[in-house]
Design a protein around this motif. Structure first.
Motif, short mmCIF file in Angstrom:
data_model
loop_
_atom_site.label_atom_id
_atom_site.label_comp_id
_atom_site.label_asym_id
_atom_site.label_seq_id
_atom_site.Cartn_x
_atom_site.Cartn_y
_atom_site.Cartn_z
N ILE A 41 0.76 -1.26 0.27
CA ILE A 41 -0.14 0.02 0.08
C ILE A 41 0.93 1.13 -0.12
CG2 ILE A 41 -1.72 1.17 1.18
CD1 ILE A 41 -2.71 -1.19 2.31
N LEU A 44 2.39 1.89 -3.43
CA LEU A 44 1.27 2.52 -4.20
C LEU A 44 0.92 3.92 -4.04
CD1 LEU A 44 -0.29 1.25 -6.76
CD2 LEU A 44 -2.31 1.12 -5.37
N GLY A 234 1.31 -0.28 -21.37
CA GLY A 234 2.49 0.05 -20.30
C GLY A 234 3.94 -0.62 -21.02
N LEU A 288 -0.53 7.63 -17.79
CA LEU A 288 -0.30 6.14 -17.91
C LEU A 288 -0.71 5.58 -16.85
CD1 LEU A 288 3.29 5.35 -19.44
CD2 LEU A 288 1.09 4.61 -20.40
N PHE A 289 -0.37 6.10 -15.48
CA PHE A 289 -0.76 5.35 -14.29
C PHE A 289 -2.11 5.16 -14.17
CE2 PHE A 289 -1.54 5.47 -9.88
CZ PHE A 289 -1.08 4.28 -9.29
N THR A 292 -3.90 2.63 -16.88
CA THR A 292 -3.40 1.16 -16.33
C THR A 292 -4.08 0.68 -15.08
OG1 THR A 292 -1.25 1.83 -15.46
CG2 THR A 292 -1.17 0.75 -17.73
N LEU A 293 -4.00 1.50 -14.17
CA LEU A 293 -4.96 1.47 -13.00
C LEU A 293 -6.28 0.90 -13.29
CD1 LEU A 293 -4.04 1.67 -9.73
CD2 LEU A 293 -5.64 3.85 -9.82
N ASN A 296 -6.44 -2.47 -14.99
CA ASN A 296 -6.33 -3.47 -14.03
C ASN A 296 -7.38 -3.68 -12.93
OD1 ASN A 296 -3.65 -4.89 -14.36
ND2 ASN A 296 -3.21 -2.84 -14.49
N LEU A 297 -7.72 -2.32 -12.46
CA LEU A 297 -9.00 -2.47 -11.46
C LEU A 297 -10.41 -3.23 -12.43
CD1 LEU A 297 -9.12 0.73 -9.43
CD2 LEU A 297 -8.66 -1.57 -8.73
N ASP A 300 -9.85 -6.92 -12.75
CA ASP A 300 -9.89 -7.67 -11.54
C ASP A 300 -11.05 -8.05 -11.00
OD1 ASP A 300 -8.76 -8.99 -9.05
OD2 ASP A 300 -9.63 -7.21 -7.90
N ALA B 109 -3.58 -3.42 -3.59
CA ALA B 109 -2.33 -2.66 -3.89
C ALA B 109 -1.52 -3.69 -4.80
CB ALA B 109 -1.85 -2.05 -2.68
N ASN B 112 -2.62 -4.10 -8.39
CA ASN B 112 -2.18 -2.73 -9.30
C ASN B 112 -0.80 -2.61 -9.38
OD1 ASN B 112 -4.92 -1.50 -9.73
ND2 ASN B 112 -5.16 -1.40 -7.81
N LEU B 113 0.14 -2.87 -8.13
CA LEU B 113 1.26 -2.71 -8.36
C LEU B 113 1.80 -3.68 -9.71
CD1 LEU B 113 2.86 -2.76 -4.94
CD2 LEU B 113 2.68 -0.90 -6.60
N PRO B 117 3.22 0.30 -15.20
CA PRO B 117 3.84 0.35 -16.36
C PRO B 117 5.44 0.30 -15.91
CG PRO B 117 2.48 1.57 -17.07
CD PRO B 117 2.11 1.39 -15.54
N VAL B 120 6.99 3.90 -15.19
CA VAL B 120 6.50 4.57 -14.24
C VAL B 120 7.22 4.19 -12.85
CG1 VAL B 120 4.45 4.85 -12.84
CG2 VAL B 120 4.20 4.89 -15.29
#
Lengths: 312, 288
Positions: A41, A44, A234, A288-289, A292-293, A296-297, A300, B109, B112-113, B117, B120
């Motif tokens: 955490i 991140l 990415g 970008l972050f 991609t976040l 991915n979320l 998931d 977390a 997402n980690l 990319p 980043v």
């Protein structure tokens, strides 16, 4: 009374009694274990905080509208302009090409491996896919440079083989392993009773795959596709080496272009710390972050739904 | 319902199966081409000198020893940080964490980690380790950056390995009066070790091939010698390949292929090692 307790609760009860003896060493280790537990955490949040801190100040100089929709990236001219539209469009083209190839091929390959292939074929193909997953992105870029780009150049009669198309084809290879393995897992999770029922109704094997297995695994396959797309967005080294690096807005995939990841990688070495270009590159990192976040979320979530679907 | 004749349905099945077989071939062929091309073109460059000498003339002649050694330092540096922290996080998630918001947040977390990319991570390493902590462009900064990236993987594999230890063992140990930490230390960890090591080896393999982050936080193209401390810059195989392939004009082709071959051998041999450990453990479990 005791058998009503879950194992974890029982363990805690036992531990509570043992706690009477003071064990400073164990307490010390356990507090470190807790810290390691929350480290993910911390990292991140650290990434988010850093990208915001270094990236947001660019909007004091370049308004968000000009930053996101500006068509010119001239970091060293006077005054400099920072418009990331060319990079964004390049990422879009490259990802589109990659997805257009890797999704049909990957899902078909997964369907073959999980539903049709004899065990001997699977035992040969699976390790080959693992090798593909293990090839570093810089090696893929190198292969794109040496083998694919001359091929693309002569096939499409281009001035240069370094183009979004070339990068997209290499990226499609790189996102295949994750698409195949996640889709395959999803297909395998469809209970065999479903297939037996289809056979009993007289369906052929293919009709069963098409009308039973694939619809049953659809959310897992969707997640697989999203993870593949996230991978393509990415990816840095391959697009840095073979996409061509041109700064104009690409209108066709056969043009040389510079996706967002490549823009960061090629610019960060020359950027002065805290300068406008430095801030602008961190802001691209932030974009970008966030993309991609989100990918991915959602992937998931979709994957969780697939897991719950057949558990009874 | 209009029934189609059997033969049409059989025919469409045959067509569909051919299509998905072709798709599988489309996946397999490029892998074979890539690996074979690198072996065939690179083998000529490999010699004792190539592996044991420092580069000269901007990498055009001489060897790539500093890049090989730098990559091994980097793998070690990455795993030194990522493995213990990953195992401890795995222990926390399996043995201590309750089903609450904090645990859900940790799992979120991790997911997402794993998807952030690599470039980043490079920016993160630059901002935190190079500039904020003043580690500079160095082996240490690069190792820490790659460790952050590898953490998601070591946590996940450790957690899986610990979860695979039968619950009865743990309960038995607690029942005879061992504390939770004693149980973890003497029972859970030894049982989970092969799985944990498999994950660690895979994480090292990935660290060996990673290029974008070290491009940002401290890889150098040419250095006269090996780094003597973690605070020095370093050469690494993937960065060397990137530079000689894309940035040095007049580079002898065979040298570039040679660098690619050495990198591929390092990365894939660690992958194979992980597979061997996994298969042997499974074999042992089956024999018990």
């Amino acid at each position: 009374m005791l058998e009503q307790l879950s194992p974890a609760t029982a363990a805690r009860e036992v531990e509570k009694n043992l706690r009477r003896r003071w064990r400073p060493g164990e307490k010390f280790i356990e507090s470190w274990i807790f810290l390691a537990g929350i480290l993910t955490i911390v990292i991140l949040l650290g990434i988010i905080a850093l990208l915001l801190k270094e990236g947001l100040p660019i909007f004091l100089d370049t308004p968000p509208w000009e930053f996101f929709f500006g068509t010119k990236w001239y970091p060293v001219s006077d005054p400099p302009t920072f418009g990331i539209m060319p990079f964004f469009m390049a990422t879009l083209w490259v990802t589109l090409v990659a997805t257009a190839i890797s999704v049909p091929v990957g899902v078909a390959c997964a369907a073959y491996l999980s539903e049709v292939a004899p065990a001997e074929v699977r035992e040969v193909v699976k390790p080959i896919i693992e090798i593909l997953a293990g090839i570093p992105s810089v090696v893929m870029g190198f292969i794109g440079l040496m083998i694919l780009s001359p091929l693309v150049q002569s096939t499409f009669n281009l001035n240069t083989g370094l183009s979004g198309l070339t990068a997209g084809i290499m990226l499609s290879l790189m996102s295949l392993p994750i698409i195949i393995s996640v889709s395959e897992d999803a297909l395998r999770a469809v209970p065999s009773d479903f297939r037996q029922a289809a056979y009993a109704l007289g369906a052929t094997r293919w009709e069963t795959i098409w009308h039973v297995s694939i619809p049953g695994a659809l959310s897992g396959i969707t997640a697989a596709i999203m993870l593949g797309v996230g991978r393509a967005i990415g990816e840095t080294m391959t697009v840095l080496m073979v996409a061509g690096g041109a700064l104009a807005i690409p209108v066709s995939p056969t043009e040389p272009m510079m996706p967002m990841t490549a823009a960061i990688a090629s610019g960060i070495g020359n950027a002065v710390r805290g300068g406008l270009q430095y801030q602008a590159l961190f802001a691209i990192g932030l974009v970008l972050f966030v993309i991609t976040l989100a990918v991915n979320l959602v992937a998931d979530r979709v994957l969780e739904r697939q897991k719950r679907k057949f558990t009874r | 319902m209009k029934a189609r004749s059997i033969s049409t349905r059989q025919l469409s099945q045959r067509a569909a199966f051919s299509l998905i077989i072709v798709a599988t071939i489309i996946v397999v062929i490029p892998v074979l081409v890539i690996v074979l091309q690198i072996i065939l073109n690179g083998a000529g460059a490999i010699s004792w000198d190539f592996l044991t000498q420092a580069p000269s003339q901007a990498g055009k002649s001489g060897g790539i020893l500093p890049a090989i050694v730098g990559t091994f330092y980097l793998m070690l540096g990455t795993i030194v940080f990522a493995l213990p922290l990953g195992v401890m996080a795995g222990i926390y998630l399996t043995e201590y964490a309750r089903d609450n918001w904090l645990t859900r947040l940790i799992n979120l977390a991790i997911i997402n980690l794993a998807g952030v990319p690599s470039i980043v991570y490079g920016l993160f390493g630059l901002g935190i380790f190079v500039l904020l902590f003043h580690f500079g462009m160095s082996l240490l900064s690069a190792s820490l950056t790659l460790a952050c990236q590898a953490l998601a993987m070591t946590v996940t594999t450790s957690r899986e390995a610990i979860l695979a230890v039968p619950r009865e063992y743990t309960e038995g140990s607690l029942a005879v009066g061992a504390t939770r930490w004693q149980t973890i230390r003497h029972l859970v960890l030894p049982q989970a070790l092969p799985g944990i090591i498999t994950g660690a080896v895979l994480a090292m393999s990935r660290a060996a091939g990673e290029t974008a982050p070290i491009l940002v936080v401290g890889a150098a193209f040419l250095l006269p010698g090996l780094p003597k401390s973690p605070f020095e810059q370093f050469m690494a195989l993937p960065y060397h390949l990137y530079t000689v392939a894309a940035h040095v004009p007049g580079m002898p082709k065979s040298t570039v292929w040679g660098v690619a071959l050495v990198l591929l051998v390092v990365v894939l041999s660690f992958n194979v090692l992980a597979t061997i450990i996994r298969l042997r453990t499974r074999q042992r479990r089956l024999n018990v």
